[in-house]
Design a protein around this motif. Structure first.
Motif, short mmCIF file in Angstrom:
data_model
loop_
_atom_site.label_atom_id
_atom_site.label_comp_id
_atom_site.label_asym_id
_atom_site.label_seq_id
_atom_site.Cartn_x
_atom_site.Cartn_y
_atom_site.Cartn_z
N ASP A 243 54.04 43.90 33.04
CA ASP A 243 52.45 44.01 33.45
C ASP A 243 51.70 42.83 33.12
OD1 ASP A 243 50.21 44.89 34.69
OD2 ASP A 243 49.96 46.48 33.35
N THR A 244 51.91 41.81 33.88
CA THR A 244 50.97 40.49 33.41
C THR A 244 49.71 40.73 34.61
OG1 THR A 244 52.68 39.37 32.43
CG2 THR A 244 50.90 38.12 33.22
N ARG A 245 48.56 40.43 34.20
CA ARG A 245 47.57 40.35 35.11
C ARG A 245 46.78 39.00 35.12
NH1 ARG A 245 45.20 46.61 33.20
NH2 ARG A 245 47.34 47.58 33.33
N PHE A 246 46.53 38.54 36.35
CA PHE A 246 46.02 37.22 36.63
C PHE A 246 44.79 37.56 37.16
CE2 PHE A 246 50.50 36.53 36.09
CZ PHE A 246 50.71 35.34 35.55
N ASP A 249 38.06 36.26 37.28
CA ASP A 249 36.83 36.78 36.76
C ASP A 249 36.98 37.24 35.29
OD1 ASP A 249 35.31 38.99 36.14
OD2 ASP A 249 34.51 38.90 38.09
N TYR A 250 36.07 36.49 34.57
CA TYR A 250 36.15 36.73 33.18
C TYR A 250 35.82 38.07 32.80
CZ TYR A 250 35.31 35.61 28.28
OH TYR A 250 35.35 35.82 26.98
N GLN A 251 35.04 38.78 33.26
CA GLN A 251 34.68 40.20 32.95
C GLN A 251 35.99 41.08 33.23
OE1 GLN A 251 32.26 41.00 31.29
NE2 GLN A 251 31.51 38.74 31.07
N GLU A 252 36.52 40.78 34.36
CA GLU A 252 37.88 41.60 34.54
C GLU A 252 38.96 40.91 33.50
OE1 GLU A 252 41.06 42.16 38.21
OE2 GLU A 252 39.42 40.94 38.61
N HIS A 253 38.91 39.80 33.15
CA HIS A 253 39.84 39.67 32.09
C HIS A 253 39.49 40.23 30.73
CE1 HIS A 253 42.73 36.97 29.86
NE2 HIS A 253 41.49 36.50 28.92
#
Length: 273
Positions: A243-246, A249-253
């Motif tokens: 589960d790697t998330r790209f 958006d910095y806030q989402e990161h």
């Protein structure tokens, strides 16, 4: 009765079936021992391994140590050969074969030396790069980071795109894998103190790519670095295996990082970029 007729003929010894089997078995053992021991005696040393396997992501220092063991030479012999052998490396490498010791299984014979083994690895790398149409040292450096950072091969292209996008925007890469290389370790836990490490491989402090590759990238990582998919991603974090998330958006990161940290506390989680 003649003297000939008086001669007593002694019967020839006869073996039982079991005796014959034991005799044959004994001869077989002698043959096997001869096959195994005679070459070793002729070489005058311990028998060498028949192959050396270099896994993807292995660092040069680790490869040198594995080669020393496989060749039964003194510790440090292969590292010394790497400094003195005339290896076909790009000028940017400045004689450092890191990243050019391609992950594969290499044969080892009685005449294999540290220098010849390293040369074979470098030649194999050039063959692989030519097959993939990769001509730049920069791509190999990126591929080595991709190899260390990606959770799985399917993520490698996106990780390579993140690196390219950050470089294009003159953002620091901030890759934990490069700090691990600088500190000679492998860990998922990077502290604030780590990010202040004084090293050209500290991509939190230093702009751009590290000066050399940080490991031996495999075929998937090289392909990903050579032709990453289109995308605007700037950040990624592996919240848990698979589960790697790209995101761009910095806030989402930051939200993903919080979930990553929660997973770390529970004993799961991977790396962040």
């Amino acid at each position: 009765m003649s003297d000939v007729e008086r001669t007593v003929r002694r019967p020839r010894p006869r073996f039982s079936r079991t005796g014959r089997l034991l005799l044959v078995a004994g001869l077989c053992v002698l043959v096997v021992l001869a096959v195994l021991l005679v070459p070793r005696l002729l070489r005058g040393g311990p028998e060498r391994a028949e192959t050396l396997t270099v896994p993807e992501g292995m660092r040069a220092k680790q490869i040198y140590a594995a080669a020393d063991k496989a060749l039964h030479v003194a510790e440090g012999t292969t590292a010394k050969a790497a400094r003195t052998a005339r290896l076909e490396l790009p000028d940017e490498a400045k004689g450092n074969p890191e990243g050019y010791l391609f992950p594969a299984t290499y044969p080892i014979g009685a005449d294999t030396t540290p220098a010849s083994l390293l040369s074979y690895m470098v030649e194999t790398t050039h063959d692989r790069l030519a097959a993939d149409g990769i001509a730049t040292y920069r791509t190999v450096v990126i591929a080595s980071i991709v190899q260390a950072e990606a959770d799985r091969p399917d993520d490698m292209g996106k990780v390579a795109r993140v690196i390219d996008n950050r470089l294009a925007r003159k953002m620091p890469l901030q890759m934990d894998s490069t700090i691990n290389y600088a500190l000679g370790r492998s860990t998922l836990h990077t502290t604030h103190s780590d990010t202040r490490t004084d090293s050209p491989y500290n991509t939190y402090k230093q702009q751009g790519l590290p000066p050399t590759p940080i490991d031996s990238p495999g075929a998937d990582a090289l392909k990903a670095a050579g032709a990453p998919p289109a995308g605007d991603w700037l950040y990624f974090v592996t919240v848990k295996p698979g589960d790697t998330r790209f995101t761009a958006d910095y806030q989402e990161h930051l939200k993903n990082v919080r979930e990553f940290n929660a997973q770390q506390q529970s004993g799961d989680g991977e790396q962040e970029g």
